[in-house]
Design a protein around this motif. Structure first.
Motif, PDB file in Angstrom:
ATOM      1  N   GLN A 111       0.817  -1.219   0.000  1.00  0.00           N
ATOM      2  CA  GLN A 111       0.000   0.000   0.000  1.00  0.00           C
ATOM      3  C   GLN A 111       0.850   1.269   0.000  1.00  0.00           C
ATOM      4  O   GLN A 111       0.334   2.357  -0.220  1.00  0.00           O
ATOM      5  CB  GLN A 111      -0.954  -0.023   1.191  1.00  0.00           C
ATOM      6  CG  GLN A 111      -2.007  -1.113   1.031  1.00  0.00           C
ATOM      7  CD  GLN A 111      -2.851  -1.306   2.267  1.00  0.00           C
ATOM      8  OE1 GLN A 111      -2.357  -1.677   3.319  1.00  0.00           O
ATOM      9  NE2 GLN A 111      -4.137  -1.023   2.141  1.00  0.00           N
ATOM     10  N   THR A 113       2.140   3.156   2.214  1.00  0.00           N
ATOM     11  CA  THR A 113       1.591   4.245   3.042  1.00  0.00           C
ATOM     12  C   THR A 113       2.666   5.236   3.493  1.00  0.00           C
ATOM     13  O   THR A 113       2.400   6.423   3.590  1.00  0.00           O
ATOM     14  CB  THR A 113       0.886   3.683   4.295  1.00  0.00           C
ATOM     15  OG1 THR A 113       1.692   2.639   4.835  1.00  0.00           O
ATOM     16  CG2 THR A 113      -0.466   3.130   3.957  1.00  0.00           C
ATOM     17  N   ASP A 214      -2.223  -9.520   1.838  1.00  0.00           N
ATOM     18  CA  ASP A 214      -1.730 -10.538   2.784  1.00  0.00           C
ATOM     19  C   ASP A 214      -0.208 -10.586   2.910  1.00  0.00           C
ATOM     20  O   ASP A 214       0.355 -11.588   3.339  1.00  0.00           O
ATOM     21  CB  ASP A 214      -2.333 -11.920   2.476  1.00  0.00           C
ATOM     22  CG  ASP A 214      -2.017 -12.419   1.072  1.00  0.00           C
ATOM     23  OD1 ASP A 214      -1.232 -11.758   0.363  1.00  0.00           O
ATOM     24  OD2 ASP A 214      -2.551 -13.476   0.683  1.00  0.00           O
ATOM     25  N   GLY A 215       0.465  -9.492   2.538  1.00  0.00           N
ATOM     26  CA  GLY A 215       1.910  -9.389   2.724  1.00  0.00           C
ATOM     27  C   GLY A 215       2.683  -9.907   1.526  1.00  0.00           C
ATOM     28  O   GLY A 215       2.134 -10.619   0.686  1.00  0.00           O
ATOM     29  N   LYS A 401      11.120   4.346   0.312  1.00  0.00           N
ATOM     30  CA  LYS A 401      10.115   3.935   1.305  1.00  0.00           C
ATOM     31  C   LYS A 401       9.397   5.142   1.894  1.00  0.00           C
ATOM     32  O   LYS A 401       8.190   5.112   2.106  1.00  0.00           O
ATOM     33  CB  LYS A 401      10.790   3.203   2.474  1.00  0.00           C
ATOM     34  CG  LYS A 401      11.475   1.916   2.126  1.00  0.00           C
ATOM     35  CD  LYS A 401      10.529   0.741   2.193  1.00  0.00           C
ATOM     36  CE  LYS A 401      11.269  -0.572   2.012  1.00  0.00           C
ATOM     37  NZ  LYS A 401      10.364  -1.623   1.536  1.00  0.00           N
TER      38      LYS A 401
HETATM   39  P1  UTP Z   1       6.759  -2.745   2.382  1.00  0.00           P
HETATM   40  O1  UTP Z   1       7.043  -3.601   3.534  1.00  0.00           O
HETATM   41  O2  UTP Z   1       7.662  -1.587   2.164  1.00  0.00           O
HETATM   42  O3  UTP Z   1       5.252  -2.281   2.459  1.00  0.00           O
HETATM   43  O4  UTP Z   1       6.740  -3.659   1.105  1.00  0.00           O
HETATM   44  P2  UTP Z   1       4.429  -1.282   1.549  1.00  0.00           P
HETATM   45  O5  UTP Z   1       3.003  -1.673   1.739  1.00  0.00           O
HETATM   46  O6  UTP Z   1       4.909  -1.201   0.139  1.00  0.00           O
HETATM   47  O7  UTP Z   1       4.715   0.151   2.186  1.00  0.00           O
HETATM   48  P3  UTP Z   1       4.249   0.796   3.570  1.00  0.00           P
HETATM   49  O8  UTP Z   1       4.817  -0.089   4.652  1.00  0.00           O
HETATM   50  O9  UTP Z   1       2.753   0.832   3.551  1.00  0.00           O
HETATM   51  O10 UTP Z   1       4.872   2.158   3.525  1.00  0.00           O
HETATM   52  C1  UTP Z   1       7.907  -4.164   0.540  1.00  0.00           C
HETATM   53  C2  UTP Z   1       7.569  -4.707  -0.833  1.00  0.00           C
HETATM   54  O11 UTP Z   1       6.615  -5.747  -0.719  1.00  0.00           O
HETATM   55  C3  UTP Z   1       5.482  -5.460  -1.522  1.00  0.00           C
HETATM   56  C4  UTP Z   1       5.490  -3.954  -1.699  1.00  0.00           C
HETATM   57  O12 UTP Z   1       4.752  -3.577  -2.837  1.00  0.00           O
HETATM   58  C5  UTP Z   1       6.966  -3.677  -1.795  1.00  0.00           C
HETATM   59  O13 UTP Z   1       7.461  -3.973  -3.093  1.00  0.00           O
HETATM   60  N1  UTP Z   1       4.277  -5.924  -0.822  1.00  0.00           N
HETATM   61  C6  UTP Z   1       4.066  -5.599   0.483  1.00  0.00           C
HETATM   62  C7  UTP Z   1       3.359  -6.666  -1.516  1.00  0.00           C
HETATM   63  O14 UTP Z   1       3.549  -6.948  -2.730  1.00  0.00           O
HETATM   64  N2  UTP Z   1       2.230  -7.070  -0.876  1.00  0.00           N
HETATM   65  C8  UTP Z   1       1.979  -6.799   0.414  1.00  0.00           C
HETATM   66  O15 UTP Z   1       0.936  -7.222   0.939  1.00  0.00           O
HETATM   67  C9  UTP Z   1       2.929  -6.041   1.118  1.00  0.00           C
END
Ligand code: UTP
Length: 477
Positions: A111, A113, A214-215, A401
């Protein structure tokens, strides 16, 4: 099997999640149908398990750290590694790419964020002069790697239900950045409901459940469920080069890395960079009871993060940078439904806007809810013969980030400039830089022109005429 509306509602009631339909009677027909469809996609048994394990159940506390040792890593030649071994790896990796065994895989379902950018993160502009987007940078790198080895390298991109449409629209608008459209595959990852402190599923709107991706660990099951693993198998692809959408300097298709993976018969290979300082907020590659694993800095006592060897170097020095090579069959196993090999979920406390019992929309200022995520590095203990190689941070890792400061657009732009300056110096071009290697002006090397330093040196030698290196120049366009 599809449940009737009444049976669906009853299943939520039985699971103690009937609040999801609390405002059903207030909804118009379309919103009502949308809510029911959303609810039907939720795996209530999975949610119940997550709530029991992470919300209402007894917490087991911190990670088991017994017998934790540093994981063995293959050092770079300049840090004592065997140059002949690296050369052999490069040759083996090149052969695998040439044979069409390799696909690139970007996880872009997050996302974003922290960056606070409205839109898929891959559409964020990052390069110093042309302001190319992250997606364009990767597309050009993948195209150049394919051209270098005489193949079309397929590209799989993980999105989520939240950003999939916008991501595809961006690729359509950019005509797939010149890549063959049928070589680009979008995979939609799963969403999991967010819950409150009592384990009750939250509503984002009266007619909408609060769901979060789901991460990045969800990538594995998404690759299986979407049929991407089967597509890879049919195309003869068994090597999947994994990287994150926020890191434009990553070597998307790195022959040496792929070669170490192949020669090591590894199911999951990883790049590490030496930590910049003892308490750097990265995961640590460790070994426990003979198995490799990544331990997050937040799970690792400071005494271990700061521990040193006899030579004064950090004992746990291998930082994880989320760059991996997966074996396709391993993805099938770790992402499949019916195996003992499953990634665990983790709990994260978040501020999640929700509809309260009175129907008011609340935007919390403090974490009020819980989301569940899988982490891709949790696959490491499940993998046979994992290989970990050292990478040079400046050649592989500078993520975007945060909006400002560390790991921001500005720090990433500067790291790109340092990398371009190093490539020029390696090709014998004099260029002024400060003590950190940063040139005093902005310029850019097209990723369509060269995939890495060795590639650049060769390409530059053939470039005629050669451009003057000055503010605003773009080399290789
Ligand atoms: P991050 O841990 O930096 O999370 O993801 P994020 O959602 O991109 O950013 P914040 O924490 O909200 O600021 C690391 C990588 O894992 C991918 C992200 O797109 C990024 O390439 N990711 C993360 C997914 O593909 N799916 C997810 O559910 C979470």
């Amino acid at each position: 099997m599809e449940l009737s509306e009444a049976a669906l509602i009853e299943s939520f009631n039985a699971a103690g999640q009937g609040q999801v339909f609390q405002f059903l009677d207030e909804l118009d027909a379309a919103s009502r149908a949308a809510l029911l469809a959303q609810a039907a996609r939720i795996d209530l048994a999975e949610v119940a398990g997550l709530v029991a394990a992470h919300v209402t159940g007894a917490h087991t506390g911190g990670l088991d750290l017994e017998g934790l040792e540093p994981a063995p890593c293959i050092a770079r030649p300049e840090n004592g590694g065997d140059p002949d071994r690296w050369a052999a790896a490069w040759a083996a990796g090149s052969a695998a790419i040439q044979a069409g065994r390799v696909a690139a895989f970007t996880v872009a379902g997050g996302q974003g964020t922290r960056l606070g950018y409205d839109g898929p993160k891959g559409t964020y502009p990052v390069t110093p002069v042309r302001e190319k987007t992250l997606f364009q940078v990767f597309a050009e790198k993948i195209a150049r790697s394919g051209e270098r080895f005489g193949v079309t390298i397929p590209w799989f991109i993980l999105t989520s239900g939240i950003n999939n449409t916008a991501t595809i629209e961006a690729f359509e608008a950019a005509e797939y950045f010149g890549l063959p459209k049928d070589s680009v595959h979008f995979i939609v990852q799963g969403l999991v409901p967010a819950v409150d402190g009592a384990g009750k599923i939250l509503l984002a709107e009266k007619g909408q459940i609060a769901m979060t991706p789901d991460g990045h660990g969800g990538a594995l099951r998404a690759l299986v469920r979407s049929g991407a693993v089967a597509t890879m198998e049919a195309a003869g692809i068994d090597i999947v080069s994994y990287f994150q959408v926020d890191n434009p300097i990553v070597q998307c298709v790195d022959p040496a890395f792929i070669g170490f993976h192949v020669l090591g018969h590894s199911e999951l290979s990883s790049k590490m960079v030496p930590k910049a300082y003892a308490l750097e907020k990265v995961g640590h590659f460790c070994l426990q009871r003979g198995q490799a694993l990544v331990v997050e800095y937040s799970d690792m006592p400071e005494s271990l993060q700061e521990a040193t060897n006899a030579d004064g170097g950090l004992r746990f020095n291998a930082g994880s940078v989320a760059i991996h090579i997966f074996d396709r069959d391993f993805i099938a196993r770790a992402g499949g439904d019916c195996s003992g090999a499953k990634l665990p979920f983790h709990r994260a406390n978040k501020k999640i806007p929700f509809i309260d019992a009175q129907g008011e929309r609340i935007v919390p200022t403090e974490p009020n809810g819980i989301k569940f995520e899988m982490f891709v590095f949790d696959a490491l203990p499940l993998a046979k013969d994992p290989v970990i190689i050292e990478a040079a941070r400046g050649d592989d890792f500078s993520p975007v980030k945060n909006a400002e400061g560390v790991d921001s657009p500005q720090s990433c732009r500067e790291d790109q400039l340092r990398l371009f300056a190093r490539w020029l110096k390696a090709a014998g071009v004099a260029i002024e830089t400060d003590a950190t290697g940063l040139p005093p002006f902005r310029f850019e090397i097209s990723h369509r022109f060269a995939a890495d330093e060795a590639d650049f040196t060769g390409q530059w030698a053939q470039l005629d005429p050669k451009p003057e290196i000055k503010e605003g120049v773009v080399i290789g366009e």
